[in-house]
Design an enzyme around this catalytic site. Structure first.
Site, PDB file in Angstrom:
ATOM      1  N   ASP A 141      -8.891 -64.489  26.492  1.00 11.66           N
ATOM      2  CA  ASP A 141      -8.605 -63.875  26.645  1.00 11.66           C
ATOM      3  C   ASP A 141      -8.230 -63.434  27.933  1.00 11.66           C
ATOM      4  O   ASP A 141      -8.893 -62.069  28.047  1.00 11.66           O
ATOM      5  CB  ASP A 141      -9.964 -62.795  26.026  1.00 11.66           C
ATOM      6  CG  ASP A 141      -9.644 -60.734  25.613  1.00 11.66           C
ATOM      7  OD1 ASP A 141     -10.148 -60.429  25.988  1.00 11.66           O
ATOM      8  OD2 ASP A 141      -8.268 -60.883  25.336  1.00 11.66           O
ATOM      9  N   LYS A 144      -2.186 -63.975  29.107  1.00 17.00           N
ATOM     10  CA  LYS A 144      -1.576 -63.893  28.038  1.00 17.00           C
ATOM     11  C   LYS A 144      -0.697 -65.730  28.643  1.00 17.00           C
ATOM     12  O   LYS A 144      -0.133 -66.298  27.998  1.00 17.00           O
ATOM     13  CB  LYS A 144      -0.709 -63.418  27.314  1.00 17.00           C
ATOM     14  CG  LYS A 144      -1.817 -61.935  27.520  1.00 17.00           C
ATOM     15  CD  LYS A 144      -3.458 -62.291  26.910  1.00 17.00           C
ATOM     16  CE  LYS A 144      -4.058 -60.682  26.977  1.00 17.00           C
ATOM     17  NZ  LYS A 144      -5.433 -61.673  26.663  1.00 17.00           N
ATOM     18  N   ASP A 169      -6.601 -63.984  21.562  1.00 17.83           N
ATOM     19  CA  ASP A 169      -6.882 -62.183  21.189  1.00 17.83           C
ATOM     20  C   ASP A 169      -4.940 -62.158  21.725  1.00 17.83           C
ATOM     21  O   ASP A 169      -4.311 -62.928  22.650  1.00 17.83           O
ATOM     22  CB  ASP A 169      -8.004 -61.019  22.454  1.00 17.83           C
ATOM     23  CG  ASP A 169      -7.884 -59.898  22.464  1.00 17.83           C
ATOM     24  OD1 ASP A 169      -8.449 -59.786  22.877  1.00 17.83           O
ATOM     25  OD2 ASP A 169      -7.240 -59.323  21.063  1.00 17.83           O
ATOM     26  N   ASN A 170      -4.753 -61.080  21.455  1.00 17.36           N
ATOM     27  CA  ASN A 170      -3.360 -60.030  21.864  1.00 17.36           C
ATOM     28  C   ASN A 170      -2.396 -61.318  21.442  1.00 17.36           C
ATOM     29  O   ASN A 170      -1.239 -60.870  22.278  1.00 17.36           O
ATOM     30  CB  ASN A 170      -3.604 -60.158  23.198  1.00 17.36           C
ATOM     31  CG  ASN A 170      -4.953 -59.413  24.248  1.00 17.36           C
ATOM     32  OD1 ASN A 170      -5.636 -60.180  24.595  1.00 17.36           O
ATOM     33  ND2 ASN A 170      -5.001 -57.616  23.284  1.00 17.36           N
ATOM     34  N   GLU A 199      -7.276 -53.031  21.066  1.00 20.44           N
ATOM     35  CA  GLU A 199      -8.305 -52.076  20.504  1.00 20.44           C
ATOM     36  C   GLU A 199      -7.565 -50.574  20.637  1.00 20.44           C
ATOM     37  O   GLU A 199      -7.163 -49.773  21.481  1.00 20.44           O
ATOM     38  CB  GLU A 199      -9.314 -52.455  21.839  1.00 20.44           C
ATOM     39  CG  GLU A 199      -8.534 -52.764  23.033  1.00 20.44           C
ATOM     40  CD  GLU A 199      -8.015 -54.449  23.170  1.00 20.44           C
ATOM     41  OE1 GLU A 199      -7.780 -54.903  22.597  1.00 20.44           O
ATOM     42  OE2 GLU A 199      -7.238 -54.486  24.593  1.00 20.44           O
TER      43      GLU A 199
HETATM   44  O1  77Q Z   1      -3.872 -58.967  30.480  1.00 19.57           O
HETATM   45  C1  77Q Z   1      -4.846 -58.834  29.572  1.00 19.57           C
HETATM   46  N1  77Q Z   1      -5.828 -59.483  29.897  1.00 19.57           N
HETATM   47  C2  77Q Z   1      -6.249 -60.165  30.623  1.00 19.57           C
HETATM   48  C3  77Q Z   1      -6.414 -59.475  31.916  1.00 19.57           C
HETATM   49  C4  77Q Z   1      -6.678 -60.215  33.682  1.00 19.57           C
HETATM   50  C5  77Q Z   1      -6.914 -61.857  33.342  1.00 19.57           C
HETATM   51  C6  77Q Z   1      -7.506 -62.625  34.404  1.00 19.57           C
HETATM   52  N2  77Q Z   1      -8.489 -63.663  34.345  1.00 19.57           N
HETATM   53  C7  77Q Z   1     -10.132 -63.642  33.455  1.00 19.57           C
HETATM   54  C8  77Q Z   1     -10.052 -65.205  33.641  1.00 19.57           C
HETATM   55  C9  77Q Z   1      -9.047 -65.183  33.983  1.00 19.57           C
HETATM   56  C10 77Q Z   1      -9.332 -67.214  34.135  1.00 19.57           C
HETATM   57  N3  77Q Z   1      -7.828 -67.875  35.034  1.00 19.57           N
HETATM   58  C11 77Q Z   1      -6.648 -66.759  35.258  1.00 19.57           C
HETATM   59  C12 77Q Z   1      -6.964 -65.221  34.881  1.00 19.57           C
HETATM   60  C13 77Q Z   1      -8.499 -64.978  34.304  1.00 19.57           C
HETATM   61  C14 77Q Z   1      -4.871 -57.971  28.481  1.00 19.57           C
HETATM   62  C15 77Q Z   1      -4.130 -56.492  28.135  1.00 19.57           C
HETATM   63  C16 77Q Z   1      -4.395 -56.038  27.446  1.00 19.57           C
HETATM   64  C17 77Q Z   1      -3.047 -54.532  26.894  1.00 19.57           C
HETATM   65  C18 77Q Z   1      -2.525 -53.861  28.818  1.00 19.57           C
HETATM   66  C19 77Q Z   1      -1.959 -53.029  28.575  1.00 19.57           C
HETATM   67  C20 77Q Z   1      -1.371 -52.676  27.236  1.00 19.57           C
HETATM   68  F1  77Q Z   1      -0.381 -51.797  27.105  1.00 19.57           F
HETATM   69  C21 77Q Z   1      -1.615 -52.985  25.952  1.00 19.57           C
HETATM   70  C22 77Q Z   1      -2.173 -54.614  25.769  1.00 19.57           C
HETATM   71  C23 77Q Z   1      -5.082 -55.711  25.893  1.00 19.57           C
HETATM   72  C24 77Q Z   1      -6.029 -57.108  26.067  1.00 19.57           C
HETATM   73  O2  77Q Z   1      -7.204 -57.001  25.159  1.00 19.57           O
HETATM   74  C25 77Q Z   1      -6.058 -57.689  27.066  1.00 19.57           C
HETATM   75  O3  77Q Z   1      -6.893 -59.063  27.027  1.00 19.57           O
HETATM   76 MG    MG Z   2      -7.273 -59.009  25.531  1.00 19.77          MG
END
Ligand code: 77Q
Ligand code: MG
Length: 214
Positions: A141, A144, A169-170, A199
């Site tokens: 998660d 992506k 996820d996603n 979500e």
């Molecule tokens: O970007 C998403 N998640 C990731 C966030 C950053 C993770 C950073 N990070 C954490 C551990 C890690 C380890 N290694 C490297 C990097 C690491 C996300 C976005 C949306 C979304 C957003 C706007 C929209 F308009 C529609 C959907 C919905 C979701 O459910 C999501 O999960």
């Molecule tokens: Mg997510």
């Protein structure tokens, strides 16, 4: 200065939830996201699918990539048997601080280790730093565009065993097209798509469950 969304989410948990009660923490976050501010937690609809997969796998070792505020961490940790090794990885140190407080509020701090870092750096360290041989269950998660390179890293580091389950996820929104193409066409995985919605919205999204075969 103005508070952050994770800080406001933590306040909502402390105001609305009952200390030591994971279900009330989950409900408080879902309420906050439905009535106050959208946030990128896996949410209740996809969260129920996550619950059913975790329950089915009943894993002894778990890795979550992307802790954020700890919502899915709490969902997973509340279902684990005593003695399960659960590691969750978060890149953003401010989120690590909030997540640790939300996980502790749920009373689950002894069930999970929140580690700060990036997957590319930490995955190769899992064996030596955390005494992991293989992961039974992995929840993806995080970024992506890291899903595909990281599943290859799991293979290269020997962190998967026959039957290891990866849940992503996603895979539709924001989307992980290269990852989907890989797990759906590789002979080394048995993949299944669980349709749902982004979500707290009506936008199409879903989870992809992939079982490592060899
Ligand atoms: O970007 C998403 N998640 C990731 C966030 C950053 C993770 C950073 N990070 C954490 C551990 C890690 C380890 N290694 C490297 C990097 C690491 C996300 C976005 C949306 C979304 C957003 C706007 C929209 F308009 C529609 C959907 C919905 C979701 O459910 C999501 O999960
Ligand atoms: Mg997510």
């Amino acid at each position: 200065t103005r508070s952050t969304r994770p800080q406001r989410m933590l306040k909502a948990v402390q105001k609305k939830a009952t200390k030591g009660d994971p279900e009330s923490v989950i409900s408080a976050i879902d309420y906050f996201c439905k009535h106050s501010e959208w946030a990128m937690n896996v949410g209740d609809e996809k969260g129920s699918i996550l619950d059913s997969v975790v329950t089915e796998v009943n894993p002894s070792t778990v890795l979550e990539l992307g802790t954020y505020c700890g919502y899915s961490t709490v969902r997973i940790a509340r279902l684990l048997s005593p003695g399960t090794k659960f590691i969750t990885l978060e890149f953003n140190p401010a989120n690590v601080t909030i997540a640790r407080q939300i996980i502790a509020y749920a009373g689950l701090q002894d069930k999970v280790t929140v580690v700060e870092g990036s997957s590319g750096d930490l995955i190769p360290q899992m064996k030596e730093r955390f005494g992991i041989t293989t992961f039974d269950f992995i929840f993806l998660d995080h970024w992506k565009d890291r899903y595909l390179p990281d599943i290859k890293l799991f293979e290269e580091c020997g962190l998967l065993r026959k039957g290891s389950v990866l849940l992503a996820d996603n895979v539709i929104c924001p989307g992980a097209p290269e990852y989907l193409e890989y797990v759906r066409n590789s002979p080394r995985y048995e993949s299944r798509y669980y349709p749902a919605h982004l979500e707290y919205t009506k936008v199409e999204d879903g989870l992809e469950k992939s079982v490592f075969l060899e």
